[in-house]
Design a protein around this motif. Sequence first.
Motif, PDB file in Angstrom:
ATOM      1  N   ALA A   1      29.033 121.863  13.343  1.00 18.91           N
ATOM      2  CA  ALA A   1      28.637 120.468  13.148  1.00 18.91           C
ATOM      3  C   ALA A   1      27.312 120.370  12.389  1.00 18.91           C
ATOM      4  O   ALA A   1      27.122 119.473  11.560  1.00 18.91           O
ATOM      5  CB  ALA A   1      28.523 119.768  14.495  1.00 18.91           C
ATOM      6  N   ALA A   2      26.403 121.296  12.663  1.00 19.98           N
ATOM      7  CA  ALA A   2      25.096 121.249  12.003  1.00 19.98           C
ATOM      8  C   ALA A   2      25.170 121.674  10.539  1.00 19.98           C
ATOM      9  O   ALA A   2      24.389 121.199   9.706  1.00 19.98           O
ATOM     10  CB  ALA A   2      24.104 122.137  12.746  1.00 19.98           C
ATOM     11  N   GLY A   3      26.106 122.583  10.212  1.00 18.69           N
ATOM     12  CA  GLY A   3      26.119 123.170   8.877  1.00 18.69           C
ATOM     13  C   GLY A   3      27.034 122.503   7.874  1.00 18.69           C
ATOM     14  O   GLY A   3      27.026 122.878   6.692  1.00 18.69           O
ATOM     15  N   LEU A   4      27.826 121.524   8.286  1.00 23.06           N
ATOM     16  CA  LEU A   4      28.739 120.886   7.335  1.00 23.06           C
ATOM     17  C   LEU A   4      27.967 120.100   6.281  1.00 23.06           C
ATOM     18  O   LEU A   4      26.972 119.440   6.593  1.00 23.06           O
ATOM     19  CB  LEU A   4      29.696 119.937   8.077  1.00 23.06           C
ATOM     20  CG  LEU A   4      30.670 120.568   9.073  1.00 23.06           C
ATOM     21  CD1 LEU A   4      31.582 119.497   9.646  1.00 23.06           C
ATOM     22  CD2 LEU A   4      31.492 121.665   8.411  1.00 23.06           C
ATOM     23  N   PRO A   5      28.436 120.141   5.052  1.00 18.79           N
ATOM     24  CA  PRO A   5      27.768 119.348   4.013  1.00 18.79           C
ATOM     25  C   PRO A   5      27.934 117.858   4.247  1.00 18.79           C
ATOM     26  O   PRO A   5      28.895 117.421   4.891  1.00 18.79           O
ATOM     27  CB  PRO A   5      28.471 119.798   2.720  1.00 18.79           C
ATOM     28  CG  PRO A   5      29.772 120.372   3.164  1.00 18.79           C
ATOM     29  CD  PRO A   5      29.552 120.939   4.522  1.00 18.79           C
ATOM     30  N   GLY A   6      26.976 117.078   3.766  1.00 21.74           N
ATOM     31  CA  GLY A   6      27.054 115.636   3.906  1.00 21.74           C
ATOM     32  C   GLY A   6      28.333 115.086   3.305  1.00 21.74           C
ATOM     33  O   GLY A   6      28.818 115.569   2.286  1.00 21.74           O
ATOM     34  N   GLY A   7      28.879 114.084   3.957  1.00 19.94           N
ATOM     35  CA  GLY A   7      30.124 113.490   3.494  1.00 19.94           C
ATOM     36  C   GLY A   7      31.363 114.172   4.026  1.00 19.94           C
ATOM     37  O   GLY A   7      32.484 113.786   3.666  1.00 19.94           O
ATOM     38  N   SER A   8      31.204 115.177   4.887  1.00 16.83           N
ATOM     39  CA  SER A   8      32.346 115.933   5.386  1.00 16.83           C
ATOM     40  C   SER A   8      33.060 115.201   6.520  1.00 16.83           C
ATOM     41  O   SER A   8      32.479 114.381   7.237  1.00 16.83           O
ATOM     42  CB  SER A   8      31.907 117.308   5.896  1.00 16.83           C
ATOM     43  OG  SER A   8      31.424 118.115   4.852  1.00 16.83           O
ATOM     44  N   LEU A   9      34.329 115.561   6.676  1.00 15.78           N
ATOM     45  CA  LEU A   9      35.132 115.121   7.811  1.00 15.78           C
ATOM     46  C   LEU A   9      35.378 116.318   8.716  1.00 15.78           C
ATOM     47  O   LEU A   9      35.728 117.406   8.237  1.00 15.78           O
ATOM     48  CB  LEU A   9      36.478 114.573   7.329  1.00 15.78           C
ATOM     49  CG  LEU A   9      37.561 114.355   8.393  1.00 15.78           C
ATOM     50  CD1 LEU A   9      37.214 113.165   9.280  1.00 15.78           C
ATOM     51  CD2 LEU A   9      38.925 114.155   7.745  1.00 15.78           C
ATOM     52  N   LEU A  10      35.193 116.140  10.027  1.00 19.75           N
ATOM     53  CA  LEU A  10      35.495 117.190  10.999  1.00 19.75           C
ATOM     54  C   LEU A  10      36.511 116.633  11.986  1.00 19.75           C
ATOM     55  O   LEU A  10      36.222 115.698  12.734  1.00 19.75           O
ATOM     56  CB  LEU A  10      34.236 117.639  11.737  1.00 19.75           C
ATOM     57  CG  LEU A  10      34.442 118.652  12.872  1.00 19.75           C
ATOM     58  CD1 LEU A  10      35.108 119.920  12.358  1.00 19.75           C
ATOM     59  CD2 LEU A  10      33.124 118.972  13.570  1.00 19.75           C
TER      60      LEU A  10
ATOM     61  N   ILE B   1      28.244 112.931   8.535  1.00 15.81           N
ATOM     62  CA  ILE B   1      29.582 113.485   8.722  1.00 15.81           C
ATOM     63  C   ILE B   1      30.406 112.522   9.577  1.00 15.81           C
ATOM     64  O   ILE B   1      29.861 111.713  10.329  1.00 15.81           O
ATOM     65  CB  ILE B   1      29.573 114.883   9.379  1.00 15.81           C
ATOM     66  CG1 ILE B   1      28.964 114.828  10.778  1.00 15.81           C
ATOM     67  CG2 ILE B   1      28.835 115.884   8.505  1.00 15.81           C
ATOM     68  CD1 ILE B   1      29.096 116.144  11.538  1.00 15.81           C
ATOM     69  N   ARG B   2      31.707 112.624   9.426  1.00 12.88           N
ATOM     70  CA  ARG B   2      32.634 111.803  10.214  1.00 12.88           C
ATOM     71  C   ARG B   2      33.436 112.741  11.116  1.00 12.88           C
ATOM     72  O   ARG B   2      34.014 113.723  10.636  1.00 12.88           O
ATOM     73  CB  ARG B   2      33.574 111.040   9.282  1.00 12.88           C
ATOM     74  CG  ARG B   2      34.658 110.215   9.976  1.00 12.88           C
ATOM     75  CD  ARG B   2      34.059 109.009  10.665  1.00 12.88           C
ATOM     76  NE  ARG B   2      35.088 108.210  11.322  1.00 12.88           N
ATOM     77  CZ  ARG B   2      35.753 107.217  10.736  1.00 12.88           C
ATOM     78  NH1 ARG B   2      35.521 106.920   9.460  1.00 12.88           N
ATOM     79  NH2 ARG B   2      36.654 106.520  11.403  1.00 12.88           N
ATOM     80  N   ILE B   3      33.466 112.433  12.415  1.00 14.28           N
ATOM     81  CA  ILE B   3      34.194 113.262  13.371  1.00 14.28           C
ATOM     82  C   ILE B   3      35.369 112.463  13.930  1.00 14.28           C
ATOM     83  O   ILE B   3      35.218 111.303  14.326  1.00 14.28           O
ATOM     84  CB  ILE B   3      33.276 113.734  14.510  1.00 14.28           C
ATOM     85  CG1 ILE B   3      32.142 114.595  13.938  1.00 14.28           C
ATOM     86  CG2 ILE B   3      34.057 114.518  15.561  1.00 14.28           C
ATOM     87  CD1 ILE B   3      31.152 115.079  14.957  1.00 14.28           C
TER      88      ILE B   3
END
Length: 555
Positions: A371-380, A401-403
């Motif tokens: 969660a901390a390392g995902l690039p901005g704008g990512s979907l998890l 990010i969007r979860i």
Amino acid sequence: MNPATALATVLVDELLRCGMTDAVLAPGSRSAPLALALHAAEEAGRVRLHVRIDERSASFLGLGLAKRSGRPVALVCTSGTAAANFHPAVIEAHESGVPLIVVTADRPPELRGTGANQTIDQVKLYGTAVRWSTEVGVPENRPGMVAYWRSLVSRAWGAAQAPSPGPVHVNAAFREPLIPDGDESWCEPLDGDATGAWTKVRPATPGSVLHVPPTRRGVLVVGDGAVNVKRYVAAASMAGWPVLSEPNGNARYGDHALSSHHFLLGVPEFVERHRPEVVVTLGKPGLSRPLLSLLRRAEEHIVLAPDLAHWPDPVRSATQVAPEVEIPMVSGDDAWLKSWRTADLAAAAAVDAVLDAVPEVTEPRLARDLAAGLPGGSLLFTAASMPIRDLDQVMRPRRGIRIMANRGASGIDGLISTAIGAALAHSGRSYALLGDLAFLHDQNGLIIGPYDRRPDLAVVVVNNQGGGIFSLLPQAALRGPFERVFGTPHQVDVETVAAAHGVPYRRLEAAADLPKAMAGEGLRIIEARTGREANAALHADIRKAAQAAVRTTLG
């Protein structure tokens, strides 16, 4: 007091607290507890009771009362064809928008389908002709029943009214004895809210806004499916409230967002000193039992529900429900917020220390670092059992990010397909965090034809050889049958599954290798192997460290 009498007493009392003035009764045996409760209410001057010997006439009498007054009227009958004779009036109420509360007494489940006298299938008897239908369930003498019964009646009352008035159906099963036994004792107080209904439903009318009482000692809780998140997070921040957001609530950002509330609320001393005067809930919370306990103890629990036909209230504690609320800005001492944040930061630091001391791949550290390392704008996209709970306990506040998770029914089926669909609709990078059973459950989701679009999706599979969440539940103490019926181990090789579908594969060997393993584009699989027993022990260490840190902040 026998359970039948207790249930009938509470149902009638809550209807009266909601505002019922008239009830219509057709006599019968199985409905005796309800008839006696209504008679007692009439004797006390709390209701106008109308008795008719014919259910069809009784139901149309209630229809006329409700049609003219505009208020819901209760219709009560016994089991069997008596309930069926209400149907024409229910249909008329449905088509003409007349509010009715149809309460049908029923036989308990063990008598259904046996040929027992006066027993038919009454569950959802009226089909689509009601706004809402519910089966109360056989009453039991155990704590929590009163909140359930009163909350259910409040919901029925709200569903029968604006914005779309109509009939609702409450099917209540009773076991004998059906009349009072002279014993007035019960395992918990039967009393309701002194100020009226257990849950007050605020109808959606133009310009109607529920104004939250001004206070610095408030809490905003954000769960799955929350709407207008930014607006309410900003309002809570202006009021000086902490924000307790589940990861998929997408409100875990900013200075007021906490990351360790699961641990804070597990410390009785902290809870005792931090009783909020009001809690406002957005979306559907349900990941953390300590958080649900906070809702259960809240003096005022306001639920924001854009659709008043459905609102989340998992512990039956909602005092008010409204489609729109206003949290007023309150100036003054910020000691309330500081106390929450100080404990949260201490707990988070203690958790990080435990996680960082283990170089091997572990499930909670994987969730935190991902969660901390995902690039901005990512979907998890995350699985609905352990992965989303790991995120809830260790994810640090961040923006960008969007979860998402399938927490509507919280199943493990179809998760690869759901993640691929979400990735295809997302405009940025996409990632999924799944357990091995969820991954194996939807292997067919990896089959994508040569003419179909392929997603940019990294699927991280936490492989602990079975159902990891059960190792953290009471079932784990059942050492004999546990592995066979709960652990459900398998011998499937994830790399082979990836190869069979032509999907690139990597294995995460060490916790520090996560950024390198996540690199790449297109559909790909990253496997992280862990052990269930080691994971359970690590979770215990995290909890102990976090709660010890919280107690230190309390002095």
